[in-house]
Design a protein around this motif. Structure first.
Motif, PDB file in Angstrom:
ATOM      1  N   GLY A  14       0.811  -1.214   0.000  1.00 16.33           N
ATOM      2  CA  GLY A  14       0.000   0.000   0.000  1.00 16.33           C
ATOM      3  C   GLY A  14       0.844   1.263   0.000  1.00 16.33           C
ATOM      4  N   ILE A  15       1.861   1.306   0.849  1.00 12.63           N
ATOM      5  CA  ILE A  15       2.738   2.483   0.898  1.00 12.63           C
ATOM      6  C   ILE A  15       3.528   2.609  -0.405  1.00 12.63           C
ATOM      7  CG2 ILE A  15       4.774   3.444   2.044  1.00 12.63           C
ATOM      8  CD1 ILE A  15       3.664   2.327   4.672  1.00 12.63           C
ATOM      9  N   GLY A  16       4.012   1.494  -0.930  1.00  9.17           N
ATOM     10  CA  GLY A  16       4.746   1.520  -2.194  1.00  9.17           C
ATOM     11  C   GLY A  16       3.878   1.977  -3.353  1.00  9.17           C
ATOM     12  N   GLY A  17       2.646   1.509  -3.400  1.00 12.21           N
ATOM     13  CA  GLY A  17       1.727   1.921  -4.456  1.00 12.21           C
ATOM     14  C   GLY A  17       1.382   3.390  -4.365  1.00 12.21           C
ATOM     15  N   ALA A  20       4.424   5.394  -5.500  1.00 10.03           N
ATOM     16  CA  ALA A  20       4.578   5.311  -6.954  1.00 10.03           C
ATOM     17  C   ALA A  20       3.565   6.209  -7.664  1.00 10.03           C
ATOM     18  CB  ALA A  20       4.434   3.865  -7.413  1.00 10.03           C
ATOM     19  N   CYS A  21       2.327   6.237  -7.182  1.00 10.50           N
ATOM     20  CA  CYS A  21       1.307   7.099  -7.787  1.00 10.50           C
ATOM     21  C   CYS A  21       1.661   8.572  -7.608  1.00 10.50           C
ATOM     22  CB  CYS A  21      -0.057   6.812  -7.175  1.00 10.50           C
ATOM     23  SG  CYS A  21      -0.772   5.263  -7.734  1.00 10.50           S
ATOM     24  N   LEU A  22       2.142   8.951  -6.438  1.00 12.89           N
ATOM     25  CA  LEU A  22       2.534  10.345  -6.216  1.00 12.89           C
ATOM     26  C   LEU A  22       3.715  10.740  -7.096  1.00 12.89           C
ATOM     27  CD1 LEU A  22       2.188  10.631  -2.348  1.00 12.89           C
ATOM     28  CD2 LEU A  22       0.797  11.773  -4.070  1.00 12.89           C
ATOM     29  N   LEU A  23       4.678   9.851  -7.253  1.00 12.84           N
ATOM     30  CA  LEU A  23       5.822  10.111  -8.118  1.00 12.84           C
ATOM     31  C   LEU A  23       5.376  10.269  -9.571  1.00 12.84           C
ATOM     32  CD1 LEU A  23       8.914  10.315  -8.424  1.00 12.84           C
ATOM     33  CD2 LEU A  23       8.917   7.844  -8.762  1.00 12.84           C
ATOM     34  N   LEU A  24       4.503   9.388 -10.037  1.00 11.30           N
ATOM     35  CA  LEU A  24       4.002   9.472 -11.404  1.00 11.30           C
ATOM     36  C   LEU A  24       3.213  10.759 -11.617  1.00 11.30           C
ATOM     37  CD1 LEU A  24       3.645   7.978 -14.121  1.00 11.30           C
ATOM     38  CD2 LEU A  24       1.536   7.038 -13.186  1.00 11.30           C
ATOM     39  N   LEU A  25       2.387  11.126 -10.656  1.00 10.35           N
ATOM     40  CA  LEU A  25       1.602  12.355 -10.766  1.00 10.35           C
ATOM     41  C   LEU A  25       2.499  13.582 -10.802  1.00 10.35           C
ATOM     42  CD1 LEU A  25      -1.295  13.440 -10.858  1.00 10.35           C
ATOM     43  CD2 LEU A  25      -1.213  13.585  -8.374  1.00 10.35           C
ATOM     44  N   SER A  26       3.549  13.601  -9.988  1.00 13.32           N
ATOM     45  CA  SER A  26       4.454  14.753  -9.996  1.00 13.32           C
ATOM     46  C   SER A  26       5.226  14.840 -11.310  1.00 13.32           C
ATOM     47  CB  SER A  26       5.411  14.695  -8.812  1.00 13.32           C
ATOM     48  OG  SER A  26       6.304  13.616  -8.943  1.00 13.32           O
TER      49      SER A  26
END
Length: 52
Positions: A14-17, A20-26
């Motif tokens: 959950g934390i990894g996902g 990863a989503c925050l990194l992709l969004l940024s």
């Protein structure tokens, strides 16, 4: 798999996902900012300071 191992696995996934989503969004936001840079409008500058 016991309950503790399953719980820790779910937490890590959950934390990894989320990370990863925050990194992709940024990255997407950064690319969009380079494609469509913000332009300052001279007409709006006078209106923002409260002077008409």
């Amino acid at each position: 798999m016991d309950n503790l191992t399953f719980g820790v696995t779910i937490i890590v996934v959950g934390i990894g996902g989320s990370t990863a989503c925050l990194l992709l969004l940024s990255l997407v936001i950064g690319i969009l900012k380079k494609l469509f840079p913000y332009k300052h409008d001279e007409d709006k500058k006078g209106m923002e300071s409260g002077r008409c």
